[in-house]
Design an enzyme around this catalytic site. Structure first.
Site, PDB file in Angstrom:
ATOM      1  N   HIS A 113      33.089  19.128  56.783  1.00 42.02           N
ATOM      2  CA  HIS A 113      32.175  18.716  55.693  1.00 42.02           C
ATOM      3  C   HIS A 113      31.615  19.918  54.929  1.00 42.02           C
ATOM      4  CE1 HIS A 113      32.009  14.794  57.811  1.00 42.02           C
ATOM      5  NE2 HIS A 113      31.894  15.535  58.888  1.00 42.02           N
ATOM      6  N   SER A 147      37.402  40.739  34.491  1.00 40.04           N
ATOM      7  CA  SER A 147      36.845  40.394  33.194  1.00 40.04           C
ATOM      8  C   SER A 147      36.265  41.665  32.596  1.00 40.04           C
ATOM      9  CB  SER A 147      35.762  39.328  33.396  1.00 40.04           C
ATOM     10  OG  SER A 147      34.886  39.334  32.287  1.00 40.04           O
ATOM     11  N   LYS A 154      33.542  40.693  38.527  1.00 39.67           N
ATOM     12  CA  LYS A 154      34.364  39.529  38.872  1.00 39.67           C
ATOM     13  C   LYS A 154      35.749  39.902  39.384  1.00 39.67           C
ATOM     14  CE  LYS A 154      33.812  35.625  36.674  1.00 39.67           C
ATOM     15  NZ  LYS A 154      34.458  34.852  35.667  1.00 39.67           N
ATOM     16  N   GLU A 170      43.958  29.613  42.143  1.00 40.36           N
ATOM     17  CA  GLU A 170      43.604  28.532  41.201  1.00 40.36           C
ATOM     18  C   GLU A 170      44.870  27.938  40.588  1.00 40.36           C
ATOM     19  OE1 GLU A 170      40.537  30.014  38.455  1.00 40.36           O
ATOM     20  OE2 GLU A 170      39.993  31.377  40.052  1.00 40.36           O
TER      21      GLU A 170
END
Ligand code: ARG
Length: 369
Positions: free
Chosen positions: A164, A285, A291, A298
Site C-alpha cells: 500500500h 533541466s 533535477k 517514464e
C-alpha cells in the site's frame, strides 16, 4: 528500401476488370511500406514453396534452379537495402513476385501456382512471430542476467518492503530484484507457448479451400522448420489468434516492466533517494539543475499503454471478421511489428539501467522506519 515512381502495372488479378483501381483505393490498399518487414519470411516461404512445386512436378529441375537463384538474388538485394519496389507494388508478396518475374521471365509467375496470398501471408506472419519470439526470449534472458548480477552485487543491502506504498517489512534488495527475475521467467514461458502455437504451416491451404493438386505440405513444412501442418484450410487462412496471444504476451511484458519502472521513478526521487539511475538514462533541466528526470523509466511505463493499445487493436480487428480471409486482416501487421520493436527496446534499456543502478544505502537506512 525506397519506392520508385513508375506508371501503374496490371495487378495479378486484373483479368476480368475493365477499370483500374481508383487512386484513393490504391492508397488505402497499399501495405508495402509496413509489410516489407516480412521480406525475409516471404522469400523463405517462396523458396520452400518452389521446392514443393518441384516435388509436385509443377517445376522441373532447371526451372527450380532458376527460381531459387532469382529469389536468392532478391533476398541479397533487399538485405543490402537496394530499392527494388514500385508504387504499384501493393504489398510485399506482389512486389517480390513482380521483381522475380522481371528477372527470370514468365517462370516467375509460376511461383503463384497452388498458393494464394491468403496462405502466403498467414505463413509469413507465423514465421515472423516464431523468429521474434526467439529474439525476445534472448533479450529477456539478458535482462535476467543484469538482475542476477545486481542482486549479487547488493546481496547484503536492506530495503524497506512496501505494501500500500507503506513501509511494511525490511527485505533484501536481492529479494526484490529477483522478484523481477522470476516474473520474467513467466514471460519467457508465455512466449514459448506462443511460438509453439505458431508452429503450424498454413501453405497448401490456398485462398481458403486448399490447392487443386497434391501439394507436399509435410516436406514444405520441414523445409521451413515448422513441426506440423495446419489441419483445416479455413482455420489456417482466417485465424490470427496466434498473433493475438503474441501481443498479449508482449502486453504482459510491458505491464511488468511498467510496474518496476514505476518503483524506480519513485526511488530515484529526492524524497526517497534509494537509487541512482545512470546519467545515460536520465535527463536534466537547464533551468532546474537539481533535477535528474528518470525519462527511461517514464518512457518504459508509457510504452506499456502503446502495447495494450496494439493488443486491443488486433482483438477488435479480429472479432468481427467473418470466415475465411477478409482484407481487414491486413491490418494485423502494424500492431505486431510495433509491439515487437517496442518490447525489444524497452528490454534493452531496462537491462542497461539495471546494470548501472546504484543503491544509496545510507539514504535507505535513514528513511527506514
Ligand atoms: N496484403 C494482404 C494481407 O496482408 C495479403 C493478402 C491479400 N489477399 C487477398 N485476397 N486480397 O492480408
Amino acid at each position: 528500401m525506397q519506392k520508385k515512381k513508375q506508371k501503374p502495372q496490371a495487378k495479378m488479378w486484373q483479368g476480368r476488370f475493365s477499370k483500374s483501381m481508383a487512386e484513393s483505393m490504391e492508397r488505402l490498399s497499399f501495405s508495402l511500406h509496413f509489410d516489407k518487414k516480412l521480406y525475409q519470411q516471404d522469400i523463405a516461404g517462396s523458396l520452400a514453396h518452389a521446392e514443393g512445386l518441384h516435388i509436385a512436378g509443377v517445376l522441373n529441375a532447371a526451372e527450380l534452379k532458376k527460381m531459387r537463384s532469382g529469389l536468392e538474388g532478391i533476398l541479397a538485394d533487399l538485405n543490402t537495402h537496394k530499392p527494388l519496389f514500385l508504387d504499384s507494388d501493393e504489398d510485399i508478396h506482389m512486389g517480390i513476385e513482380r521483381v522475380l518475374t522481371e528477372r527470370i521471365g514468365n517462370l516467375g509467375k509460376k511461383l503463384h501456382t497452388g498458393r494464394s496470398r491468403n496462405d502466403q501471408v498467414a505463413t509469413d506472419t507465423r514465421l515472423y512471430v516464431r523468429d521474434k519470439c526467439k529474439i525476445l526470449i534472448d533479450n529477456i534472458r539478458g535482462l535476467q542476467l543484469s538482475l542476477l548480477t545486481k542482486a549479487k552485487e547488493y546481496r547484503e543491502t536492506i530495503l524497506p518492503g512496501y505494501t500500500h506504498v507503506q513501509q511494511a517489512q525490511p527485505i533484501l534488495a536481492a529479494h526484490y530484484l529477483l522478484s523481477f527475475f522470476w516474473a520474467l521467467e513467466r514471460d519467457i514461458s508465455r512466449l514459448q507457448a506462443v511460438s509453439q502455437r505458431s508452429d503450424e504451416m498454413p501453405l497448401g491451404s490456398g485462398a481458403l479451400a486448399g490447392s487443386a493438386f497434391p501439394y507436399p505440405r509435410k516436406q514444405v513444412a520441414k523445409l521451413l522448420g515448422f513441426s506440423s501442418i495446419s489441419k483445416n484450410s479455413i482455420d489456417a487462412t482466417a485465424q490470427r489468434d496466434f498473433a493475438l496471444e503474441y501481443l498479449n504476451a508482449l502486453c504482459c511484458i510491458g505491464s511488468l516492466l511498467s510496474r518496476y519502472a514505476e518503483d524506480f521513478v519513485i526511488w530515484n526521487s529526492a524524497e526517497y533517494g534509494f537509487i541512482r539511475l545512470g546519467d545515460e538514462f536520465t535527463s536534466g533541466s537547464s533551468m532546474m539543475p537539481q533535477k535528474r528526470n528518470p525519462d527511461s523509466m517514464e518512457l518504459i511505463r508509457g510504452k506499456s499503454a502503446r502495447l495494450l493499445g496494439n493488443y486491443s487493436r488486433l482483438f477488435t480487428l479480429i472479432k468481427g471478421t467473418p470466415m475465411c480471409y477478409s482484407r481487414d486482416l491486413q491490418e494485423d501487421k502494424e500492431p505486431i511489428f510495433d509491439s515487437t520493436e517496442t518490447v525489444n527496446i524497452c528490454l534493452e534499456v531496462m537491462s542497461n539501467c539495471i546494470s548501472g543502478l546504484v543503491f544509496n544505502e545510507s539514504n535507505i537506512l535513514n528513511r527506514m522506519q
